[in-house]
Design a protein around this motif. Sequence first.
Motif, PDB file in Angstrom:
ATOM      1  N   LEU A   1       0.819  -1.208   0.000  1.00 50.40           N
ATOM      2  CA  LEU A   1       0.000   0.000   0.000  1.00 50.40           C
ATOM      3  C   LEU A   1       0.854   1.260   0.000  1.00 50.40           C
ATOM      4  CD1 LEU A   1      -2.845  -1.035   2.480  1.00 50.40           C
ATOM      5  CD2 LEU A   1      -2.973  -0.856  -0.007  1.00 50.40           C
TER       6      LEU A   1
ATOM      7  N   MET B   1      -8.340  -3.629   4.068  1.00 47.08           N
ATOM      8  CA  MET B   1      -8.463  -2.177   3.994  1.00 47.08           C
ATOM      9  C   MET B   1      -9.402  -1.670   5.079  1.00 47.08           C
ATOM     10  SD  MET B   1      -6.496  -1.198   1.516  1.00 47.08           S
ATOM     11  CE  MET B   1      -7.074   0.485   1.246  1.00 47.08           C
TER      12      MET B   1
ATOM     13  N   ALA C   1      -5.779   3.842   3.733  1.00 43.54           N
ATOM     14  CA  ALA C   1      -7.021   3.102   3.980  1.00 43.54           C
ATOM     15  C   ALA C   1      -8.044   3.975   4.701  1.00 43.54           C
ATOM     16  CB  ALA C   1      -6.728   1.845   4.800  1.00 43.54           C
TER      17      ALA C   1
ATOM     18  N   ALA D   1      -8.470   0.889   8.084  1.00 43.90           N
ATOM     19  CA  ALA D   1      -9.260   2.115   8.244  1.00 43.90           C
ATOM     20  C   ALA D   1      -9.874   2.191   9.637  1.00 43.90           C
ATOM     21  CB  ALA D   1     -10.348   2.170   7.180  1.00 43.90           C
TER      22      ALA D   1
ATOM     23  N   HIS E   1     -11.604   5.112   3.145  1.00 39.43           N
ATOM     24  CA  HIS E   1     -12.836   4.806   3.874  1.00 39.43           C
ATOM     25  C   HIS E   1     -13.658   6.073   4.084  1.00 39.43           C
ATOM     26  CE1 HIS E   1     -15.505   2.821   6.768  1.00 39.43           C
ATOM     27  NE2 HIS E   1     -15.387   3.916   7.492  1.00 39.43           N
TER      28      HIS E   1
END
Length: 580
Positions: A183, A253, A282, A257, A286
């Motif tokens: 990521l 994810m 993330a 988040a 979100h």
Amino acid sequence: MPFEFLSDEQVARYGRFPKEPSVAELEQFFRLDRPALDKLASKRRPATRLGWAVQWGTVRMLGVFLTENPTAVPGGVVAFAAEQLDLDPVCFPDYTQRQQTAYEHAWEIRDLLGYHDFADCEAEVRRYVAARVWSTTEGPRALFDRARVHLLKERVLLPGITVLTRLVGEVRKEENARLHRTLAERTGPELGSVLAGLLRVPEGRRVSELERLRTPPTRASGRVLTAELRRVAEIGELRAGVVRVDPVPAVKMTALARYGLASKAPTLRELEGDRKAATLLATVRHLETSSVDDTLDVLDLLITSNLLARAERAGKAEQLRTFPKLRSAARTMASAMEVLMGAPEATADRLVSLVEVWKAIEEVVPRERLAAAVETVAAFVPVTDDDAAAEWRAELVKRYRTVQGFIELLLEVIGFRAVAAGGPVLAMVRTAAAMAKGRRRYAPGDIAAHEHLITGSWRPLVYRNPDLPDGQIDKAAFVLCAVMHLHQALRRRDVFAEGADRWRDPRARLLEGAAWEAARPKILTSLELEIEPAAHLAELASALEGAYTRVLGGLGPTPRCSSPAASCRWKSSAPPRSRR
């Protein structure tokens, strides 16, 4: 142990009997099958036969051989195995007279059942645990139990508890690091710097930018909805949503988040570089979704609890205000009807003319007063059921300014899409948004494409406003009519919002195409499934057939009927089966 995450219960049941096995467990693991009985035929001493049978069931249930102390098993296990062999359980302690016998039996049973050493299968076990870490949010304890069950299923002898604990911890750490690194690389240094800036507290403010952006609304109003739309736009301008995160499962994810939303800014600032970048990415992605959901929740609440509820209350108040006038008119009409109903019937000898009837009515109620009463009743009593909404819809139009303040911004910030049934509604709303920002007057021809959606009491409000010149529509009524259709279509998901979660197209959750092909190997490994489902379906069918056979066997004898018309008599006391 290098990783102190196991519970006392997990330690107690690893490779040993924490308690007496249940009847179902005895039947599943210690019921001797034909190959086992054939092997036992070569054993001569009772203790040797009984010890071999106990070890055979022990490795199937625990995944280990208790070679160091083969008699450390519950008494129920010994009794169950002895009963099958018609032996006395008292002879079982003699099994330890020669220690090498237990090892020889373990090798023999391992070859018979096809068990493997852990060292030969460690790489496969690591791949399985890695797949579970990558595709789920299971903690170390759950992963440890998953790995143990996987080893039992694949007939791999359990290693020492420290070995398996270390493996789970190492794989979990490696996979999480790979997740954060993936990521962080996708985020890039430029976006990473922008996201890290959200953790700073601007001068003159008390909270960080991230805290401000993740604070949801607490009330519903036109002003709050406009502010929420601006929040959606501000989060979207961060461009976190354009980062491709295809290899990473949505559940990971979401977990990142969730941590980012629950942690304070100082805590997030102290995270290691890759993990901080991954967590912020993330979190902001979100927020892109949740802010759209929050905005549409405010819209839903604004329409139902603010606009509609107030309009209905105002409509009812108007009805109550006009009730005395309606009651007076109804009393006038009732007096006239009473005279009419009391008029004599015409006969062959005497005719009753309309002039006579009117003369009698006018003696009670003047004609002008009766006409006014009829007009009053016609004005306040709906002609059709749909017109019953005319009162609150008329009041709703008076709140046009509330809708005018956000309808254009709503369509600019949120991307709406529609299925076939919602397409006309979405087109009508776009026309209404364009009209709301304009100041010119509109004619019926300007909304001819949406005429079929203007039904019931909306038609006179849109087309026949007495305060407007002929040939001119009421723009406010049309815009409110479009917003009401949008609200209903959103609730039915005929119209849905891109980038939302609760208000999105339900079909958008499904993986397909390249995204599914990329995720399938890890998902299938974590679920212990093959690419082709035939073998798995055959296994389920076999288990279902076996369960069905056992149920039938436990229902008792079948009924015996003397004739087709005679009632069936059941020999057993079991209740009759359903004949459907």
